[in-house]
Design a protein around this motif. Structure first.
Motif, PDB file in Angstrom:
ATOM      1  N   VAL A  16       0.609  -1.086   0.160  1.00  0.00           N
ATOM      2  CA  VAL A  16      -0.069  -0.018  -0.177  1.00  0.00           C
ATOM      3  C   VAL A  16       0.932   1.323   0.054  1.00  0.00           C
ATOM      4  CG1 VAL A  16      -1.786   1.252   1.431  1.00  0.00           C
ATOM      5  CG2 VAL A  16      -2.013  -1.150   1.006  1.00  0.00           C
ATOM      6  N   LYS A  17       1.947   1.252   0.902  1.00  0.00           N
ATOM      7  CA  LYS A  17       2.773   2.389   0.735  1.00  0.00           C
ATOM      8  C   LYS A  17       3.602   2.711  -0.620  1.00  0.00           C
ATOM      9  CE  LYS A  17       4.356   2.435   5.713  1.00  0.00           C
ATOM     10  NZ  LYS A  17       5.643   2.281   6.480  1.00  0.00           N
ATOM     11  N   GLY A  18       3.968   1.525  -1.370  1.00  0.00           N
ATOM     12  CA  GLY A  18       4.499   1.504  -2.720  1.00  0.00           C
ATOM     13  C   GLY A  18       3.322   2.199  -3.695  1.00  0.00           C
ATOM     14  N   VAL A  19       2.068   1.950  -3.602  1.00  0.00           N
ATOM     15  CA  VAL A  19       1.147   2.358  -4.406  1.00  0.00           C
ATOM     16  C   VAL A  19       0.981   3.904  -4.196  1.00  0.00           C
ATOM     17  CG1 VAL A  19      -1.181   2.109  -5.164  1.00  0.00           C
ATOM     18  CG2 VAL A  19      -0.001   0.048  -4.778  1.00  0.00           C
ATOM     19  N   ALA A  20       0.902   4.202  -2.615  1.00  0.00           N
ATOM     20  CA  ALA A  20       0.679   5.515  -2.310  1.00  0.00           C
ATOM     21  C   ALA A  20       1.928   6.347  -2.875  1.00  0.00           C
ATOM     22  CB  ALA A  20       0.490   5.665  -0.603  1.00  0.00           C
ATOM     23  N   LYS A  21       2.933   5.915  -2.816  1.00  0.00           N
ATOM     24  CA  LYS A  21       4.171   6.629  -3.257  1.00  0.00           C
ATOM     25  C   LYS A  21       4.049   6.904  -4.913  1.00  0.00           C
ATOM     26  CE  LYS A  21       9.362   6.139  -3.725  1.00  0.00           C
ATOM     27  NZ  LYS A  21      10.377   5.468  -3.212  1.00  0.00           N
ATOM     28  N   ALA A  22       3.731   5.829  -5.602  1.00  0.00           N
ATOM     29  CA  ALA A  22       3.559   5.945  -7.031  1.00  0.00           C
ATOM     30  C   ALA A  22       2.414   7.142  -7.331  1.00  0.00           C
ATOM     31  CB  ALA A  22       3.050   4.548  -7.713  1.00  0.00           C
ATOM     32  N   LEU A  23       1.197   7.106  -6.653  1.00  0.00           N
ATOM     33  CA  LEU A  23       0.355   8.093  -6.700  1.00  0.00           C
ATOM     34  C   LEU A  23       0.733   9.666  -6.541  1.00  0.00           C
ATOM     35  CD1 LEU A  23      -2.778   6.204  -5.422  1.00  0.00           C
ATOM     36  CD2 LEU A  23      -2.386   6.623  -7.757  1.00  0.00           C
ATOM     37  N   GLU A  24       1.758   9.623  -5.510  1.00  0.00           N
ATOM     38  CA  GLU A  24       2.171  10.899  -5.097  1.00  0.00           C
ATOM     39  C   GLU A  24       3.292  11.616  -6.360  1.00  0.00           C
ATOM     40  OE1 GLU A  24       4.291  10.752  -1.413  1.00  0.00           O
ATOM     41  OE2 GLU A  24       2.537  10.153  -0.406  1.00  0.00           O
ATOM     42  N   ASN A  25       3.938  10.491  -6.894  1.00  0.00           N
ATOM     43  CA  ASN A  25       4.662  10.802  -7.858  1.00  0.00           C
ATOM     44  C   ASN A  25       4.092  11.053  -9.330  1.00  0.00           C
ATOM     45  OD1 ASN A  25       6.866  10.795  -5.855  1.00  0.00           O
ATOM     46  ND2 ASN A  25       7.530   8.550  -6.541  1.00  0.00           N
ATOM     47  N   GLY A  26       2.994  10.643  -9.381  1.00  0.00           N
ATOM     48  CA  GLY A  26       2.260  10.608 -10.694  1.00  0.00           C
ATOM     49  C   GLY A  26       2.433   9.530 -11.648  1.00  0.00           C
ATOM     50  N   ASP A  27       3.254   8.591 -11.098  1.00  0.00           N
ATOM     51  CA  ASP A  27       3.471   7.205 -11.946  1.00  0.00           C
ATOM     52  C   ASP A  27       2.374   6.348 -11.827  1.00  0.00           C
ATOM     53  OD1 ASP A  27       6.158   7.868 -12.082  1.00  0.00           O
ATOM     54  OD2 ASP A  27       6.739   6.723 -10.449  1.00  0.00           O
ATOM     55  N   LYS A  28       2.052   5.535 -12.878  1.00  0.00           N
ATOM     56  CA  LYS A  28       1.020   4.785 -13.037  1.00  0.00           C
ATOM     57  C   LYS A  28       1.388   3.104 -12.679  1.00  0.00           C
ATOM     58  CE  LYS A  28      -2.529   3.125 -16.371  1.00  0.00           C
ATOM     59  NZ  LYS A  28      -2.832   3.171 -17.824  1.00  0.00           N
ATOM     60  N   LEU A  29       0.965   2.713 -11.637  1.00  0.00           N
ATOM     61  CA  LEU A  29       1.129   1.595 -11.126  1.00  0.00           C
ATOM     62  C   LEU A  29       0.150   0.438 -11.734  1.00  0.00           C
ATOM     63  CD1 LEU A  29       2.885   1.210  -7.696  1.00  0.00           C
ATOM     64  CD2 LEU A  29       3.871   0.983  -9.774  1.00  0.00           C
ATOM     65  N   THR A  30       0.331  -0.258 -12.467  1.00  0.00           N
ATOM     66  CA  THR A  30      -0.842  -1.245 -13.398  1.00  0.00           C
ATOM     67  C   THR A  30      -0.757  -2.321 -12.302  1.00  0.00           C
ATOM     68  OG1 THR A  30       0.689  -2.538 -14.415  1.00  0.00           O
ATOM     69  CG2 THR A  30      -0.013  -0.473 -15.645  1.00  0.00           C
ATOM     70  N   LEU A  31      -2.018  -3.039 -12.761  1.00  0.00           N
ATOM     71  CA  LEU A  31      -2.325  -4.091 -11.793  1.00  0.00           C
ATOM     72  C   LEU A  31      -1.271  -5.368 -11.773  1.00  0.00           C
ATOM     73  CD1 LEU A  31      -6.343  -4.914 -12.785  1.00  0.00           C
ATOM     74  CD2 LEU A  31      -5.222  -3.963 -10.515  1.00  0.00           C
ATOM     75  N   ASN A  32      -0.649  -5.207 -12.924  1.00  0.00           N
ATOM     76  CA  ASN A  32       0.361  -6.424 -12.998  1.00  0.00           C
ATOM     77  C   ASN A  32       1.902  -5.957 -12.015  1.00  0.00           C
ATOM     78  OD1 ASN A  32      -0.588  -8.099 -15.068  1.00  0.00           O
ATOM     79  ND2 ASN A  32       0.484  -7.078 -16.741  1.00  0.00           N
ATOM     80  N   ARG A  33       2.017  -4.554 -12.269  1.00  0.00           N
ATOM     81  CA  ARG A  33       2.948  -3.999 -11.043  1.00  0.00           C
ATOM     82  C   ARG A  33       2.573  -4.224  -9.738  1.00  0.00           C
ATOM     83  NH1 ARG A  33       4.047   1.095 -14.942  1.00  0.00           N
ATOM     84  NH2 ARG A  33       5.161  -0.173 -16.652  1.00  0.00           N
ATOM     85  N   ILE A  34       1.291  -3.866  -9.389  1.00  0.00           N
ATOM     86  CA  ILE A  34       0.837  -4.298  -7.961  1.00  0.00           C
ATOM     87  C   ILE A  34       0.883  -5.708  -7.803  1.00  0.00           C
ATOM     88  CG2 ILE A  34      -1.139  -3.925  -6.661  1.00  0.00           C
ATOM     89  CD1 ILE A  34      -2.038  -1.290  -8.069  1.00  0.00           C
ATOM     90  N   SER A  35       0.533  -6.500  -8.737  1.00  0.00           N
ATOM     91  CA  SER A  35       0.800  -7.944  -8.610  1.00  0.00           C
ATOM     92  C   SER A  35       2.240  -8.324  -8.186  1.00  0.00           C
ATOM     93  CB  SER A  35       0.434  -8.888  -9.455  1.00  0.00           C
ATOM     94  OG  SER A  35      -1.035  -8.562  -9.771  1.00  0.00           O
TER      95      SER A  35
END
Length: 88
Positions: A16-35
């Motif tokens: 969740v922290k990684g996903v939140a960090k991506a959102l802050e940076n404007g990066d797109k974490l796809t479902l594959n990347r989250i998996s």
């Protein structure tokens, strides 16, 4: 057991922290990347071939890891015998 549920909760928090960090940076974490992040959180020693066993092609695994490397993932040690670390 209680200890196992604490470990699972900690792994979820890391992802969740990684996903939140991506959102802050404007990066797109796809479902594959989250998996991929979830699987690495469960097993830091997982190989690319083992990651591909969940239905993502090896090529896609490699491409996604390269995208996340040094932003969200870090390889510690050699290719053979090292492990993945999720960057906080």
């Amino acid at each position: 057991t209680d200890k196992q549920s604490k470990i699972t909760d900690k792994r979820k928090v890391i992802v969740v922290k990684g996903v939140a960090k991506a959102l802050e940076n404007g990066d797109k974490l796809t479902l594959n990347r989250i998996s991929i992040l979830q699987l690495i959180a469960e097993n830091h020693y997982i190989t690319k071939m083992e990651l591909a066993a969940v239905g993502i092609s090896v090529t896609s695994i490699m491409r996604n890891i390269e995208y996340m490397r040094n932003k969200y993932l870090r390889r510690v040690g050699p290719d053979n015998g090292g492990f993945w670390e999720i960057i906080d």
